[in-house]
Design a protein around this motif. Sequence first.
Motif, PDB file in Angstrom:
ATOM      1  N   GLN A 115     -21.302   9.210 -19.862  1.00  0.00           N
ATOM      2  CA  GLN A 115     -21.912   8.758 -18.619  1.00  0.00           C
ATOM      3  C   GLN A 115     -20.831   8.208 -17.690  1.00  0.00           C
ATOM      4  O   GLN A 115     -19.861   7.603 -18.144  1.00  0.00           O
ATOM      5  N   ALA A 116     -21.040   8.409 -16.400  1.00  0.00           N
ATOM      6  CA  ALA A 116     -20.064   7.919 -15.423  1.00  0.00           C
ATOM      7  C   ALA A 116     -20.739   7.746 -14.070  1.00  0.00           C
ATOM      8  O   ALA A 116     -21.783   8.348 -13.789  1.00  0.00           O
ATOM      9  N   PHE A 117     -20.111   6.920 -13.233  1.00  0.00           N
ATOM     10  CA  PHE A 117     -20.530   6.746 -11.846  1.00  0.00           C
ATOM     11  C   PHE A 117     -19.347   7.128 -10.958  1.00  0.00           C
ATOM     12  O   PHE A 117     -18.192   6.860 -11.296  1.00  0.00           O
ATOM     13  N   ALA A 118     -19.656   7.738  -9.831  1.00  0.00           N
ATOM     14  CA  ALA A 118     -18.580   8.202  -8.940  1.00  0.00           C
ATOM     15  C   ALA A 118     -19.036   8.130  -7.493  1.00  0.00           C
ATOM     16  O   ALA A 118     -20.220   7.908  -7.197  1.00  0.00           O
ATOM     17  N   ALA A 119     -18.089   8.327  -6.593  1.00  0.00           N
ATOM     18  CA  ALA A 119     -18.377   8.299  -5.159  1.00  0.00           C
ATOM     19  C   ALA A 119     -17.574   9.380  -4.454  1.00  0.00           C
ATOM     20  O   ALA A 119     -16.503   9.778  -4.919  1.00  0.00           O
ATOM     21  N   ASP A 120     -18.114   9.866  -3.337  1.00  0.00           N
ATOM     22  CA  ASP A 120     -17.426  10.811  -2.451  1.00  0.00           C
ATOM     23  C   ASP A 120     -17.258  10.164  -1.083  1.00  0.00           C
ATOM     24  O   ASP A 120     -18.148   9.440  -0.610  1.00  0.00           O
ATOM     25  N   LEU A 121     -16.145  10.448  -0.429  1.00  0.00           N
ATOM     26  CA  LEU A 121     -15.923  10.070   0.961  1.00  0.00           C
ATOM     27  C   LEU A 121     -15.752  11.346   1.774  1.00  0.00           C
ATOM     28  O   LEU A 121     -14.961  12.216   1.392  1.00  0.00           O
ATOM     29  N   GLY A 122     -16.497  11.458   2.878  1.00  0.00           N
ATOM     30  CA  GLY A 122     -16.406  12.660   3.696  1.00  0.00           C
ATOM     31  C   GLY A 122     -16.201  12.331   5.163  1.00  0.00           C
ATOM     32  O   GLY A 122     -16.672  11.303   5.655  1.00  0.00           O
ATOM     33  N   PHE A 123     -15.500  13.245   5.867  1.00  0.00           N
ATOM     34  CA  PHE A 123     -15.235  13.053   7.293  1.00  0.00           C
ATOM     35  C   PHE A 123     -15.342  14.402   7.999  1.00  0.00           C
ATOM     36  O   PHE A 123     -14.888  15.420   7.471  1.00  0.00           O
ATOM     37  N   THR A 124     -15.948  14.396   9.179  1.00  0.00           N
ATOM     38  CA  THR A 124     -16.089  15.621   9.963  1.00  0.00           C
ATOM     39  C   THR A 124     -15.801  15.343  11.430  1.00  0.00           C
ATOM     40  O   THR A 124     -16.311  14.364  11.999  1.00  0.00           O
ATOM     41  N   TYR A 125     -14.994  16.210  12.017  1.00  0.00           N
ATOM     42  CA  TYR A 125     -14.822  16.247  13.481  1.00  0.00           C
ATOM     43  C   TYR A 125     -15.415  17.563  13.957  1.00  0.00           C
ATOM     44  O   TYR A 125     -15.043  18.632  13.468  1.00  0.00           O
ATOM     45  N   ARG A 126     -16.365  17.500  14.882  1.00  0.00           N
ATOM     46  CA  ARG A 126     -17.024  18.714  15.360  1.00  0.00           C
ATOM     47  C   ARG A 126     -17.156  18.667  16.881  1.00  0.00           C
ATOM     48  O   ARG A 126     -17.724  17.715  17.433  1.00  0.00           O
ATOM     49  N   ASN A 127     -16.657  19.702  17.534  1.00  0.00           N
ATOM     50  CA  ASN A 127     -16.703  19.824  18.995  1.00  0.00           C
ATOM     51  C   ASN A 127     -17.448  21.102  19.366  1.00  0.00           C
ATOM     52  O   ASN A 127     -16.973  22.203  19.093  1.00  0.00           O
ATOM     53  N   GLU A 128     -18.616  20.944  19.968  1.00  0.00           N
ATOM     54  CA  GLU A 128     -19.403  22.097  20.413  1.00  0.00           C
ATOM     55  C   GLU A 128     -19.433  22.202  21.930  1.00  0.00           C
ATOM     56  O   GLU A 128     -20.265  22.923  22.483  1.00  0.00           O
TER      57      GLU A 128
ATOM     58  N   THR B  56     -16.761  23.152  23.926  1.00  0.00           N
ATOM     59  CA  THR B  56     -15.558  23.834  24.399  1.00  0.00           C
ATOM     60  C   THR B  56     -15.860  24.600  25.680  1.00  0.00           C
ATOM     61  O   THR B  56     -17.022  24.842  26.032  1.00  0.00           O
ATOM     62  N   ASN B  57     -14.811  25.008  26.375  1.00  0.00           N
ATOM     63  CA  ASN B  57     -14.989  25.701  27.654  1.00  0.00           C
ATOM     64  C   ASN B  57     -15.762  27.005  27.515  1.00  0.00           C
ATOM     65  O   ASN B  57     -16.523  27.398  28.394  1.00  0.00           O
ATOM     66  N   LYS B  58     -15.591  27.686  26.386  1.00  0.00           N
ATOM     67  CA  LYS B  58     -16.256  28.968  26.180  1.00  0.00           C
ATOM     68  C   LYS B  58     -17.601  28.835  25.474  1.00  0.00           C
ATOM     69  O   LYS B  58     -18.262  29.835  25.202  1.00  0.00           O
ATOM     70  N   GLY B  59     -18.005  27.616  25.165  1.00  0.00           N
ATOM     71  CA  GLY B  59     -19.256  27.425  24.447  1.00  0.00           C
ATOM     72  C   GLY B  59     -19.144  27.631  22.958  1.00  0.00           C
ATOM     73  O   GLY B  59     -20.153  27.649  22.245  1.00  0.00           O
ATOM     74  N   ASP B  60     -17.898  27.800  22.470  1.00  0.00           N
ATOM     75  CA  ASP B  60     -17.689  27.959  21.034  1.00  0.00           C
ATOM     76  C   ASP B  60     -17.764  26.591  20.349  1.00  0.00           C
ATOM     77  O   ASP B  60     -17.902  25.558  21.001  1.00  0.00           O
ATOM     78  N   ALA B  61     -17.657  26.593  19.020  1.00  0.00           N
ATOM     79  CA  ALA B  61     -17.672  25.347  18.253  1.00  0.00           C
ATOM     80  C   ALA B  61     -16.460  25.302  17.335  1.00  0.00           C
ATOM     81  O   ALA B  61     -16.100  26.306  16.720  1.00  0.00           O
ATOM     82  N   PHE B  62     -15.849  24.127  17.234  1.00  0.00           N
ATOM     83  CA  PHE B  62     -14.691  23.923  16.373  1.00  0.00           C
ATOM     84  C   PHE B  62     -14.945  22.712  15.485  1.00  0.00           C
ATOM     85  O   PHE B  62     -15.466  21.686  15.948  1.00  0.00           O
ATOM     86  N   ALA B  63     -14.608  22.810  14.197  1.00  0.00           N
ATOM     87  CA  ALA B  63     -14.859  21.705  13.273  1.00  0.00           C
ATOM     88  C   ALA B  63     -13.731  21.587  12.261  1.00  0.00           C
ATOM     89  O   ALA B  63     -13.152  22.589  11.842  1.00  0.00           O
ATOM     90  N   VAL B  64     -13.450  20.355  11.877  1.00  0.00           N
ATOM     91  CA  VAL B  64     -12.519  20.042  10.798  1.00  0.00           C
ATOM     92  C   VAL B  64     -13.233  19.113   9.832  1.00  0.00           C
ATOM     93  O   VAL B  64     -13.872  18.143  10.240  1.00  0.00           O
TER      94      VAL B  64
ATOM     95  N   ALA C 199     -13.135  25.184  10.666  1.00  0.00           N
ATOM     96  CA  ALA C 199     -13.989  26.325  10.996  1.00  0.00           C
ATOM     97  C   ALA C 199     -14.080  26.468  12.506  1.00  0.00           C
ATOM     98  O   ALA C 199     -14.059  25.469  13.238  1.00  0.00           O
ATOM     99  N   TYR C 200     -14.166  27.726  12.950  1.00  0.00           N
ATOM    100  CA  TYR C 200     -14.316  28.010  14.392  1.00  0.00           C
ATOM    101  C   TYR C 200     -15.428  29.041  14.559  1.00  0.00           C
ATOM    102  O   TYR C 200     -15.430  30.071  13.886  1.00  0.00           O
ATOM    103  N   THR C 201     -16.354  28.740  15.458  1.00  0.00           N
ATOM    104  CA  THR C 201     -17.484  29.635  15.720  1.00  0.00           C
ATOM    105  C   THR C 201     -17.341  30.259  17.103  1.00  0.00           C
ATOM    106  O   THR C 201     -17.271  29.539  18.109  1.00  0.00           O
ATOM    107  N   PHE C 202     -17.294  31.584  17.131  1.00  0.00           N
ATOM    108  CA  PHE C 202     -17.238  32.327  18.393  1.00  0.00           C
ATOM    109  C   PHE C 202     -18.664  32.721  18.766  1.00  0.00           C
ATOM    110  O   PHE C 202     -19.286  33.533  18.072  1.00  0.00           O
ATOM    111  N   ARG C 203     -19.189  32.171  19.840  1.00  0.00           N
ATOM    112  CA  ARG C 203     -20.516  32.531  20.314  1.00  0.00           C
ATOM    113  C   ARG C 203     -20.353  33.655  21.341  1.00  0.00           C
ATOM    114  O   ARG C 203     -20.084  33.425  22.517  1.00  0.00           O
ATOM    115  N   LEU C 204     -20.516  34.872  20.840  1.00  0.00           N
ATOM    116  CA  LEU C 204     -20.217  36.047  21.654  1.00  0.00           C
ATOM    117  C   LEU C 204     -21.221  36.233  22.785  1.00  0.00           C
ATOM    118  O   LEU C 204     -20.850  36.600  23.892  1.00  0.00           O
TER     119      LEU C 204
END
Length: 398
Positions: free
Chosen positions: A199-212, A214-222, A253-258
Amino acid sequence: MQRNLLSSLSTLALCLFGFSSLSAQFCVQDGDDITGPDGGPCVNTVISAVPFLRINPDARGGAMGDAGLALSADANSLHYNASRLAFAKEDAALGATYTPWLQALGLNDVYLAYVGGYKKLDEFQAIGGSLRYFSLGDIQFTDVNGTPTMTGRPNEFEVALAYTRKLSDRFSASLTGKYINSNLAAGQEVDGVVLEAGQAFAADLGFTYRNEDTNKGDAFAVGAAISNIGNKISYSNDTIRDFLPANLGIGAAYTFRLDEYNEITVTAETNKLLVPTPCSVAGADCEQENERLNDQSPVSSIFSSFSDAPEGFSEELREFTFSAGAEYWYDQQFAVRAGYFHEHSTKGGRKYITAGLGLKYNIFGLNFSYLVPTSNQRNPLDNTLRFSLLFDFGAQSK
């Protein structure tokens, strides 16, 4: 003797994960060089207890080379990076995934089942939860003479709860708490030691930067996540304990909204286990070094894992795995996906191409993924179809 017992239990689980070499105790020291017994590269796989925590339970990311740290949020986000949930477009979602394991060997009772979901509290906050269950099938236990003693059904599970919050319009963070139970051979007695469920206990730490925006309407995330930070696990009532598979992952990740109906997302990420690298040359000095490494605290081992490889910095770099994938959506109803996963041959040697499809109608979604190996190293998911069922409850109201 107890250390050998625990190593045997770890081996039982690791053999089900397709590792051809668990560690390299037969490498040769020649001056500053360390080589394998055949003169080739020294195989020195980094191992830990409960490796089922690192199985990707998501058919969407599984079809994209097991990449998912920076993808858009869905019900399976907790496995990768729970901070993605702060940017979820739906108010709530639920998902279930079934992953057959080692079907190529004719095993039908070894599988991973995963249920996950989330609920947005407001535009800044979300909570999520998941249950992961890994069945190792029916196993016949024997004594030291090979006489059958009993039939067991080893299994492992994890329960996780997460909270995530936007710290700005484009940045979010998350904290996930976990309870882990690993019942490999509870009740069995080996060398006078009665085994228990670990048996064990654990934890996760998460971080996201997301920009939707952009000039072209695309989305970029780290996205970035440190997962499975917790106490060591033991299968007997003693002080011998093994590390959890703490892991560092970074992806983009980068999303191209065609146009109104078509979009393409490309993603890439890298992961590294934050557990000690074993000494790879047989001998008393090496055994002492492995004992020293194992005596470290979980937090100390996380920091030292970037500098403890026997061959130095070049070996540390070989411990990173790399994933890349692409996803095409038509009208948010039909998706085609593909990806590639790479692990160095001295650190496990898994290399494979993945592909998959996604279907969505109203609140219902289905994702499928398929894995094709590209190396001699066998993968438990070789030529296996796995699938995820999703329910986006916010879609109906829209």
